[in-house]
Design an enzyme around this catalytic site. Structure first.
Site: not given
Length: 370
Positions: A120, A207-208, A215, A259, A293
Site C-alpha cells: 500500500e 477512504n483516501a 456533478r 486495515d 489511521a
C-alpha cells in the site's frame, strides 16, 4: 478430525459431519441425527487482504512483526492474510519486505497463513496520504521488481494519475499482481480508464479517494458504477451504515478487509503505524491530529457488522472468505468442500466465534477463555 454442525458448502447449508485429514477436507456428509438447535455453524476461514499489524506490532517494524500479527488475527478467525506495508523511505521498505519474507519461509503452527504482501504505497498521491507518511513517490517497473525480488507481492495499491503509472499497472497485470486504486486524486473518468489498463479493485472504498458528488462522481463513483471486486473496512467508523448499504447494493463482490494496525487485539494506548505514532481509543485508531489511521477491526467483528447491516450468514461469509479468495485467484480455500484446505471457523448459536482451524489444526482463539 471430524466436526459436526451446520456446514456452509458451495451448494448451501448441510447439517452433518465434516471430516478432514492432512490439512484437507475429506468429506462432508449429512447427518439426520443431529439436533439443528444444538449444532454449531461451520464457515470457511476468513481471508484478510489488507492488514498492517496486530498484537502490538506493525509490519514495518520488521523482525517477528509479521508472525505476531498472523498469530493475533488467527485468534479472531483469519486463516489467510496479506501482510500490508506502508509508504516509507526506500531502505525501510526494503527491510520490511525482507523481514516478511523470512517469516513466510518459516511456517509455524498457530498462525494464519501469510499469502504474501499487499504493497500500500509508496506509489500514491502525496495530496491524498490519509495516515500514510509523507514519502509518496512515483512508481517504476524497476522499483517494483526490486520489491518483488525480496517478497511475494500479490497486491499493489497506487494512484493511477501519477506519471508513468499506466505502464506500471500494465506491467503488474501481466505479472499476475493485482492492482487497486487508492490514496488517489483521480476522477471518475481516469479511474474507469485505469480499470481498462489492468486495475482490478479499489482500496478501502470511500477512504483516501475522490468522493461521489452528483456533478463529479470521483473514484467512489467509478467503484460503485464499475467495480466487480472492491474492499471495504466494515468497522462502521471508516464507513457509516448508509454508505455501507450503498456499496453492498452496488458492488457485486464487495469484500471485507480490516486495515488493522498494531492496536488490533490490544488495549487502548499508543502504537506504531509505519513511522507514525497512533492512538487507540473508543474502538478507533487515530493520529495525534485526529485522522483515522487504520483500524482495530478483527474479522469476527466484521462478520457481526455485516449481519447487523442485513446480510445473511451465508452472504457475509462470501464477503469474508469466498470473494477475497476469488479475487486473488485462490481455488484451494474460501469454501468448504472436499479436497480444499481445512481452513474453517466454528460459531455458536449466536454466531459468535468459538473455534478456528488452519490447515485442519486448531489454533488458539479469542473464545478459549470461555
Amino acid at each position: 478430525m471430524r466436526l459436526q454442525g451446520h456446514i456452509l458448502t458451495p451448494e448451501g447449508w448441510c447439517l452433518g459431519q465434516l471430516e478432514c485429514d492432512a490439512g484437507r477436507i475429506l468429506s462432508i456428509t449429512p447427518d439426520a441425527s443431529l439436533d439443528p438447535g444444538q449444532s454449531p455453524w461451520l464457515l470457511p476461514g476468513f481471508i484478510d487482504l489488507h492488514v498492517h499489524g496486530g498484537g502490538g506490532l506493525d509490519a514495518m517494524q520488521g523482525g517477528e512483526a509479521a508472525a505476531v500479527l498472523a498469530r493475533t488475527h488467527a485468534r479472531f478467525g483469519t486463516t489467510s492474510l496479506l501482510v500490508t506495508t506502508m509508504t516509507a523511505a526506500e531502505e525501510d521498505l526494503l527491510e520490511a519486505l525482507a523481514a516478511v519474507n523470512r517469516v513466510i519461509e518459516r511456517p509455524e503452527p498457530g498462525r494464519a497463513e501469510i499469502l504474501g504482501v499487499h504493497l500500500e504505497g509508496p506509489f500514491i498521491n502525496p495530496a491524498m496520504l490519509g495516515a500514510q507518511p509523507a514519502r509518496a513517490r512515483a512508481g517504476t517497473i524497476e522499483a517494483i521488481e526490486r520489491y518483488r525480488a525480496l517478497a511475494p507481492i500479490r497486491l499493489v495499491t497506487l494512484a493511477p494519475e501519477i506519471e508513468g503509472h499506466r505502464a506500471l499497472i500494465e506491467h503488474l497485470r501481466d505479472a499476475g499482481v493485482r492492482v487497486q486504486i487508492g490514496h488517489t486524486c483521480a476522477g471518475f473518468r481516469l479511474c474507469v480508464e485505469a480499470l481498462g489498463w489492468g486495475v482490478s479493485g479499489f482500496t478501502h472504498l470511500y477512504n483516501a479517494m475522490t468522493p461521489l458528488h452528483h456533478r463529479s462522481a470521483g473514484a467512489v463513483g467509478a467503484a460503485l458504477a464499475h467495480a466487480d471486486f472492491c474492499e471495504v473496512i466494515p468497522d462502521l467508523v471508516h464507513v457509516e451504515e448508509g454508505a455501507m448499504h450503498v456499496a453492498m447494493r452496488a458492488i457485486p463482490r464487495l469484500y471485507a478487509v480490516t486495515d488493522a494496525t498494531a492496536a488490533a487485539g490490544m488495549p487502548d494506548g499508543q502504537y506504531k503505524l509505519g513511522e507514525h505514532d497512533v492512538y487507540k481509543h473508543s474502538g478507533a485508531v487515530r493520529l495525534a491530529n485526529g485522522t483515522l489511521a487504520g483500524s482495530t477491526l478483527t474479522m469476527d467483528q466484521a462478520l457481526g457488522n455485516f449481519l447487523s447491516l442485513g446480510d445473511s450468514l451465508a452472504r457475509a461469509s462470501l464477503r469474508l472468505s469466498t470473494w477475497p479468495a476469488d479475487y486473488l485467484g485462490l481455488d484451494d480455500r474460501g469454501r468448504l468442500a472436499p479436497g480444499l484446505r481445512a481452513d474453517l471457523v466454528v460459531l455458536d448459536e449466536t454466531f459468535a466465534l468459538r473455534e478456528v482451524y488452519v490447515g485442519g489444526e486448531r489454533v488458539p482463539s479469542s473464545a478459549d477463555h470461555y
